[in-house]
Design an enzyme around this catalytic site. Structure first.
Site, PDB file in Angstrom:
ATOM      1  N   ARG A  80       0.824  -1.212   0.000  1.00  0.00           N
ATOM      2  CA  ARG A  80       0.000   0.000   0.000  1.00  0.00           C
ATOM      3  C   ARG A  80       0.855   1.258   0.000  1.00  0.00           C
ATOM      4  O   ARG A  80       0.398   2.345  -0.347  1.00  0.00           O
ATOM      5  CB  ARG A  80      -0.982  -0.032   1.177  1.00  0.00           C
ATOM      6  CG  ARG A  80      -2.030   1.052   1.120  1.00  0.00           C
ATOM      7  CD  ARG A  80      -3.306   0.798   1.945  1.00  0.00           C
ATOM      8  NE  ARG A  80      -3.203  -0.229   2.943  1.00  0.00           N
ATOM      9  CZ  ARG A  80      -2.634  -0.085   4.148  1.00  0.00           C
ATOM     10  NH1 ARG A  80      -2.113   1.082   4.487  1.00  0.00           N
ATOM     11  NH2 ARG A  80      -2.585  -1.098   4.990  1.00  0.00           N
ATOM     12  N   TYR A 105     -16.514  16.580 -14.689  1.00  0.00           N
ATOM     13  CA  TYR A 105     -16.924  15.175 -14.681  1.00  0.00           C
ATOM     14  C   TYR A 105     -18.002  14.955 -13.622  1.00  0.00           C
ATOM     15  O   TYR A 105     -17.880  15.416 -12.494  1.00  0.00           O
ATOM     16  CB  TYR A 105     -15.696  14.298 -14.407  1.00  0.00           C
ATOM     17  CG  TYR A 105     -15.941  12.818 -14.570  1.00  0.00           C
ATOM     18  CD1 TYR A 105     -16.230  12.278 -15.814  1.00  0.00           C
ATOM     19  CD2 TYR A 105     -15.895  11.965 -13.474  1.00  0.00           C
ATOM     20  CE1 TYR A 105     -16.450  10.920 -15.965  1.00  0.00           C
ATOM     21  CE2 TYR A 105     -16.118  10.609 -13.615  1.00  0.00           C
ATOM     22  CZ  TYR A 105     -16.395  10.095 -14.869  1.00  0.00           C
ATOM     23  OH  TYR A 105     -16.622   8.747 -15.002  1.00  0.00           O
ATOM     24  N   ASP A 132      -8.216  18.730 -14.547  1.00  0.00           N
ATOM     25  CA  ASP A 132      -8.404  17.350 -14.981  1.00  0.00           C
ATOM     26  C   ASP A 132      -8.142  17.354 -16.487  1.00  0.00           C
ATOM     27  O   ASP A 132      -8.929  17.866 -17.275  1.00  0.00           O
ATOM     28  CB  ASP A 132      -9.824  16.884 -14.657  1.00  0.00           C
ATOM     29  CG  ASP A 132     -10.085  15.436 -15.088  1.00  0.00           C
ATOM     30  OD1 ASP A 132      -9.401  14.964 -16.030  1.00  0.00           O
ATOM     31  OD2 ASP A 132     -10.981  14.797 -14.520  1.00  0.00           O
ATOM     32  N   LYS A 187      -8.193   6.132 -19.649  1.00  0.00           N
ATOM     33  CA  LYS A 187      -8.528   6.601 -20.993  1.00  0.00           C
ATOM     34  C   LYS A 187      -7.289   6.562 -21.897  1.00  0.00           C
ATOM     35  O   LYS A 187      -6.771   5.510 -22.177  1.00  0.00           O
ATOM     36  CB  LYS A 187      -9.154   7.997 -20.893  1.00  0.00           C
ATOM     37  CG  LYS A 187     -10.189   8.136 -19.758  1.00  0.00           C
ATOM     38  CD  LYS A 187     -11.440   7.324 -19.969  1.00  0.00           C
ATOM     39  CE  LYS A 187     -12.344   7.252 -18.738  1.00  0.00           C
ATOM     40  NZ  LYS A 187     -12.722   8.512 -18.111  1.00  0.00           N
TER      41      LYS A 187
END
Ligand SMILES: *Cc1c(COP(=O)(O)O)cnc(C)c1O
Length: 413
Positions: free
Chosen positions: A78, A131, A204, A229
């Site tokens: 982690r 978004y 973004d 993407k």
């Protein structure tokens, strides 16, 4: 004997000496020139934890971690992974950032960043068209922490400036280009407001990729990408990334260790593999999308085309000034209603109906039936989403095939 020390996998980073071309960096940045076992590709370190030789080895590590300045090795999955680090450094080089940190998805990147930097009772300003899930996070989760969000229209920089509340506003969030209207933010104007009003700024940049725009070079503090993407480019993994100043990214990496949105090492490897072709994919998608946009704009069965590379787009001037390509997404309104647009989409043979964008396959959707299905036509119109709107995310298929396909399908409008 084969040396497989972690130092050999992560150090010897040559970003500083690399040429600055986006494709050169996409292929080489972040990886050591010589890797374990003389492998050309970054090894996938598929492990959840890391071992210590003996107690003294552990104590040495803890001394350096707690009292020194170094985490010269890994400790637990982690907190870090060499495969993940290699990709982070590659993206940092592409974004012209000091450092980057990778997350399990774009949303994980965005939510972890906002939870890390925003104190309770603070305020953020967000441009419209952001978004949908980011807006939802701000309006629900952040609202619960007493963090208020003001939304201002894209392109209205006086309103953006006026929305900043002295000593309370901590962040200006914008997206560029936006979904589905491909509005383009004036990064210079946003960075100027942020610096003058002492507010951090974020773009973004998912739709643009570092090939088409590098917000940090315009003075923006943080860049977020949904690496799901274009960065990965093959519609096969989810990942997200935040790039920015080294000290801030370090703090964000520490908070990832608490919030837990880590990306799996194998997905990190697939992301690194996808990024190698980012330059040629995005330049091809820019070119095809511009060709498609110009074709659609002249077509009698198309009412309106939204593409920043067209002079008719409201942000064309800023796009020409601040971007080196206009991206692979074209939105347009067909001459007709919801059903006419569906008939056109169903007649297409190459693009596939699916959410998302940025992969090698052309994907197409009607926002009215995808992201806004539960709303009525009137509610959608209030949000600026018309029933006849189509979002076309071009892939890397031959432009001539896509044009021929559009031509035959438009007969069904
Ligand atoms: C897809 C997307 C996101 C969310 O990313 P995930 O990887 O799906 O979590 C955020 N911002 C933009 C602009 C996106 O297109």
């Amino acid at each position: 004997m084969v040396d497989v020390s972690l130092e050999q996998l992560t150090d010897d980073n040559t970003n500083e000496e690399l040429p600055t071309g986006a494709s050169t960096r996409a292929v080489h940045a972040g990886a050591a020139r010589q890797k374990a076992h003389h492998s050309l590709n970054s090894p996938v370190i598929q492990t959840a934890t890391y071992t210590f030789r003996d107690t003294q080895d552990l104590i040495d590590f803890m001394e350096s971690k707690v009292w020194g300045n170094g985490e010269a090795r890994e400790e637990y999955g982690r907190y870090g992974n060499p495969t993940v680090h290699a990709v982070e450094q590659r993206i940092a080089a592409l974004d012209a950032a000091e450092d980057s940190v990778l997350f399990a998805s774009g949303m994980s990147a965005m939510t972890s960043l906002l939870l890390t930097v925003l104190p309770t009772g603070s305020h953020i300003v967000m441009t419209g068209d952001c978004y949908r899930r980011t807006r939802q996070f701000c309006n629900t989760f952040l609202a619960r922490l007493g963090i208020e969000t003001t939304v201002v229209d894209c392109g209205d920089y006086d309103a953006l400036d006026a929305a900043v509340i002295p000593r309370r506003t901590r962040f200006i969030i914008s997206e560029s280009p936006t979904n589905p209207y491909l509005r383009v933010a004036d990064m210079e104007a946003i960075a100027e407001i942020g610096k003058r009003r002492r507010v951090m700024t974020l773009i973004d940049s998912t739709f643009a990729t570092p090939v088409n725009q590098r917000p940090i070079e315009w003075g923006i503090d943080f860049v977020v990408h949904s690496a799901t993407k274009y960065l990965s480019g093959h519609n096969d993994i989810l990942a997200g990334v935040v790039s920015g100043r080294a000290d801030r990214i370090k703090a964000l990496r520490d908070s990832r260790g608490v919030l837990g949105g880590v990306v799996d090492p194998h997905n990190a490897y697939l992301l690194e593999r996808g990024i190698k072709t980012l330059g040629i994919r995005v330049r091809q998608q820019n070119e095809t999308a511009l060709t498609v946009a110009r074709y659609l704009e002249r077509h009698p069965r198309i009412e309106r085309v939204w593409y920043p590379g067209l002079q008719s787009h409201p942000d064309h001037r800023i796009a020409v000034e601040q971007m080196s390509g206009f991206g692979g997404v074209v939105s347009f309104e067909v001459a007709g209603d919801l059903k006419s647009a569906s008939r056109f989409i169903d007649a297409l043979r190459v693009p596939i109906i699916a959410p998302s964008l940025g992969g090698v396959e052309s994907l197409i959707e009607q926002p009215a039936l995808m992201s806004f299905y539960e709303k009525t036509t009137e509610e959608r119109l209030a949000l600026g989403i018309k029933d006849n709107l189509v979002r076309f995310a071009v892939g890397i298929e031959d432009a001539s095939d896509l044009l021929a396909d559009l031509e035959q399908a438009l007969a069904f409008v």
